[in-house]
Design an enzyme around this catalytic site. Structure first.
Site, PDB file in Angstrom:
ATOM      1  N   GLY A   1     -15.449 -16.669   7.264  1.00 14.93           N
ATOM      2  CA  GLY A   1     -16.183 -17.537   6.342  1.00 14.93           C
ATOM      3  C   GLY A   1     -16.373 -16.953   4.960  1.00 14.93           C
ATOM      4  O   GLY A   1     -16.398 -17.676   3.981  1.00 14.93           O
TER       5      GLY A   1
ATOM      6  N   HIS B   1      -8.729  -1.686   7.201  1.00 17.67           N
ATOM      7  CA  HIS B   1      -8.373  -3.043   6.767  1.00 17.67           C
ATOM      8  C   HIS B   1      -8.966  -4.045   7.754  1.00 17.67           C
ATOM      9  O   HIS B   1      -9.097  -3.748   8.937  1.00 17.67           O
ATOM     10  CB  HIS B   1      -6.838  -3.197   6.725  1.00 17.67           C
TER      11      HIS B   1
ATOM     12  N   ASP C   1      -7.515  -9.441   9.769  1.00 14.21           N
ATOM     13  CA  ASP C   1      -6.866 -10.693   9.396  1.00 14.21           C
ATOM     14  C   ASP C   1      -5.376 -10.509   9.129  1.00 14.21           C
ATOM     15  O   ASP C   1      -4.631 -11.478   9.055  1.00 14.21           O
ATOM     16  CB  ASP C   1      -7.517 -11.277   8.117  1.00 14.21           C
TER      17      ASP C   1
ATOM     18  N   THR D   1     -14.439 -10.631   8.344  1.00 13.76           N
ATOM     19  CA  THR D   1     -15.688 -11.375   8.148  1.00 13.76           C
ATOM     20  C   THR D   1     -15.371 -12.856   7.979  1.00 13.76           C
ATOM     21  O   THR D   1     -14.878 -13.269   6.936  1.00 13.76           O
ATOM     22  CB  THR D   1     -16.428 -10.855   6.904  1.00 13.76           C
TER      23      THR D   1
ATOM     24  N   ASP E   1       7.551 -38.105 -33.000  1.00 11.13           N
ATOM     25  CA  ASP E   1       7.179 -36.687 -33.065  1.00 11.13           C
ATOM     26  C   ASP E   1       7.423 -36.167 -34.476  1.00 11.13           C
ATOM     27  O   ASP E   1       8.348 -35.400 -34.726  1.00 11.13           O
ATOM     28  CB  ASP E   1       8.032 -35.927 -32.017  1.00 11.13           C
TER      29      ASP E   1
ATOM     30  N   TYR F   1       0.820  -1.217   0.000  1.00  6.62           N
ATOM     31  CA  TYR F   1       0.000   0.000   0.000  1.00  6.62           C
ATOM     32  C   TYR F   1       0.853   1.265   0.000  1.00  6.62           C
ATOM     33  O   TYR F   1       0.367   2.359  -0.251  1.00  6.62           O
ATOM     34  CB  TYR F   1      -0.866   0.050   1.276  1.00  6.62           C
TER      35      TYR F   1
HETATM   36  C1  SPV Z   1       7.789 -30.004 -28.089  1.00  2.38           C
HETATM   37  O1  SPV Z   1       7.720 -30.004 -26.845  1.00  2.38           O
HETATM   38  O2  SPV Z   1       7.231 -30.815 -28.798  1.00  2.38           O
HETATM   39  C2  SPV Z   1       8.605 -28.976 -28.750  1.00  2.38           C
HETATM   40  C3  SPV Z   1       9.795 -28.448 -28.083  1.00  2.38           C
HETATM   41  O3  SPV Z   1       8.297 -28.659 -29.872  1.00  2.38           O
HETATM   42  S1  SPV Z   1      11.130 -29.431 -28.592  1.00  2.38           S
HETATM   43  O4  SPV Z   1      10.821 -30.810 -28.247  1.00  2.38           O
HETATM   44  O5  SPV Z   1      12.300 -28.968 -27.895  1.00  2.38           O
HETATM   45  O6  SPV Z   1      11.285 -29.287 -30.026  1.00  2.38           O
HETATM   46 MG    MG Z   2       7.039 -30.020 -30.829  1.00  6.10          MG
END
Ligand code: SPV
Ligand code: MG
Length: 434
Positions: free
Chosen positions: A126, A91, A94, A124, A206, A77
């Site tokens: 609750g 205030h 609490d 207050t 991936d 504050y």
């Molecule tokens: C993912 O997590 O899928 C990414 C980041 O794209 S990396 O795996 O580092 O490419």
């Molecule tokens: Mg990725």
């Protein structure tokens, strides 16, 4: 004679009788000035409020007995009290003990300094913001509120901390985990839907083999049990024509941002670096994809973040910068700079240079290989969002493998008892199981 000035600090996310009582009490002493805490002030110590500052301001301004609403930009504050020099501050009591004690001491000392008085009124029981906070979490969120929350967090916090989630349980950890230390309260701000962990958890590589529909099925489980924002790993974004649809689909689900990387051809995980063939898109090709994505989004708040793969492809920081600038000019709402270098030097160089040209465009970093760098340093370099991109899956897999091997070895489960969550705890983990 001029009326006396009474200062009240509040968040006012949820209106409750405790707040009305404190305002009514204030009117007995003079004109009530409400110091309304901004998102940034609140985010330093608590979760982001449900309502935006403007929404909360509109509500508080309309309450009988409130003369004026001013912004309180900090948790403390002190600055507002020095500036406004009220005759009184009110205030709830609490703050006599617990985490607000220091705030109270500071308030007493400033009020002494400016010749004002502190009035403490019984808290207050609750009904207070903290207990209502739990109730509001139980209500959940809407796609719209969730989507908007990432931009609000970027504006309110020095660093937005994101952790990978590939299922509902990960989501719950990220949603609920909080830690208190000298610096205050810490939590994860949101989730990263990673292509690597989404694919791996399905036993697939991936390489964009797990399609959007499949990834959304799992993401839906996370959406069901969490309220925090989600950043979606959109891989390359696919064909430009398809990306337009991806953007709308993600928006409709309340996802806050998609990150797409400037690669073409068969996508391989970035952390392979130059060990595999990775082909970067041309600047023209990728800026076109960004533009198409931006023009197809429905909301103003959804973010398309452009991920630069130059450093992954073994190119210099200058190439990454040239691309970063072009992607921003094409409309990207943020930049993700990726690297598999262990030092973090290239990331530091990129961020520092990029910040000279663009002071406000969010920079996202993924410190998987340069994991010794603290968030604080990343922020000093200019980063806004830090993504821990794969850690929950990397933690789960060895733990599961260990248990499986021990059962095989001992031909019974006693030896893994210590490695496992006790039955009682798993039964209590998800409310409503009993
Ligand atoms: C993912 O997590 O899928 C990414 C980041 O794209 S990396 O795996 O580092 O490419
Ligand atoms: Mg990725």
């Amino acid at each position: 004679m001029k009326n006396k000035k009474v200062y009240l600090g509040m968040t006012a996310d949820i209106m409750h009788p405790g707040l009305i009582r404190i305002i009514n009490e204030g009117t007995k002493y003079g004109d009530v000035v409400v110091g309304l805490l901004t998102d940034a002030a609140i985010a330093s110590h608590k979760r982001l409020p449900y309502l935006t500052y403007e929404q909360r301001k509109e509500v508080v301004e309309s309450i009988k007995g409130v003369s004026e609403v001013v912004a309180q930009e900090e948790w403390s504050y002190v600055n507002n009290l020095r500036k406004l020099r009220p005759d009184y501050i009110i205030h709830g009591d609490d703050w006599v003990s617990g985490p607000l004690q220091k705030i109270r001491e500071d308030v007493f000392s400033v009020m002494r300094e400016i010749g004002g008085e502190v009035i403490e009124i019984p808290y207050t029981q609750g009904i207070n913001s903290t207990s209502l906070d739990k109730d509001i979490k139980a209500i959940g969120t809407t796609p719209d509120v969730r989507l908007k929350s990432l931009r609000r967090l970027i504006n309110a916090k020095p660093v937005v901390r994101i952790l990978e989630a590939h299922d509902g349980l990960c989501g719950l950890i990220i949603e609920n985990l909080e830690l208190y230390d000298d610096s205050g309260r810490k939590e994860f701000d949101g989730m990263w839907s990673s292509s690597l962990t989404d694919s791996t958890s399905k036993g697939k590589p991936d390489i964009e083999a797990v399609d959007l529909t499949t990834r959304l099925q799992d993401l839906n489980n996370i959406l069901e049990c969490t309220t925090k924002p989600i950043i979606f790993d959109g891989d390359t974004g696919g064909k430009t024509e398809h990306f337009a649809f991806t953007v709308r689909t993600l928006e409709r689900h309340g996802i806050s941002a998609v990150i797409i990387e400037d690669k073409i051809g068969l996508k391989k995980n970035s952390l392979f670096g130059t060990d595999v063939l990775q082909c970067q898109d041309t600047i023209e090709g990728f800026t076109e994809k960004i533009k198409v994505g931006k023009s197809s989004q429905v909301t103003d708040d959804f973010m398309i973040i452009a991920r630069i793969e130059s450093l992954i492809a073994g190119k210099p920081v200058s190439d990454a910068l040239e691309r970063g600038y072009a992607y921003v000019e094409a409309g990207a709402d943020g930049i993700m700079i990726h690297s598999k270098d262990k030092s973090g030097d290239d990331i530091r160089e990129f961020c520092t240079e990029f910040r000279k040209r663009y002071t406000h465009i969010p920079i996202v970093v993924v410190p998987t290989t340069y994991d010794h760098i603290y968030e604080k340093q990343l922020v000093e370099w200019g980063a806004n969002i830090v993504i821990y991109a794969n850690h929950l899956l990397r933690a789960a897999y060895p733990a599961m493998r260990k248990v499986a091997s021990k059962i095989l070895k001992y031909e019974r489960a006693l030896e893994v008892r210590e490695d496992c969550l006790p039955i009682k705890e798993i039964l209590e983990l998800i409310p409503g199981t009993k």
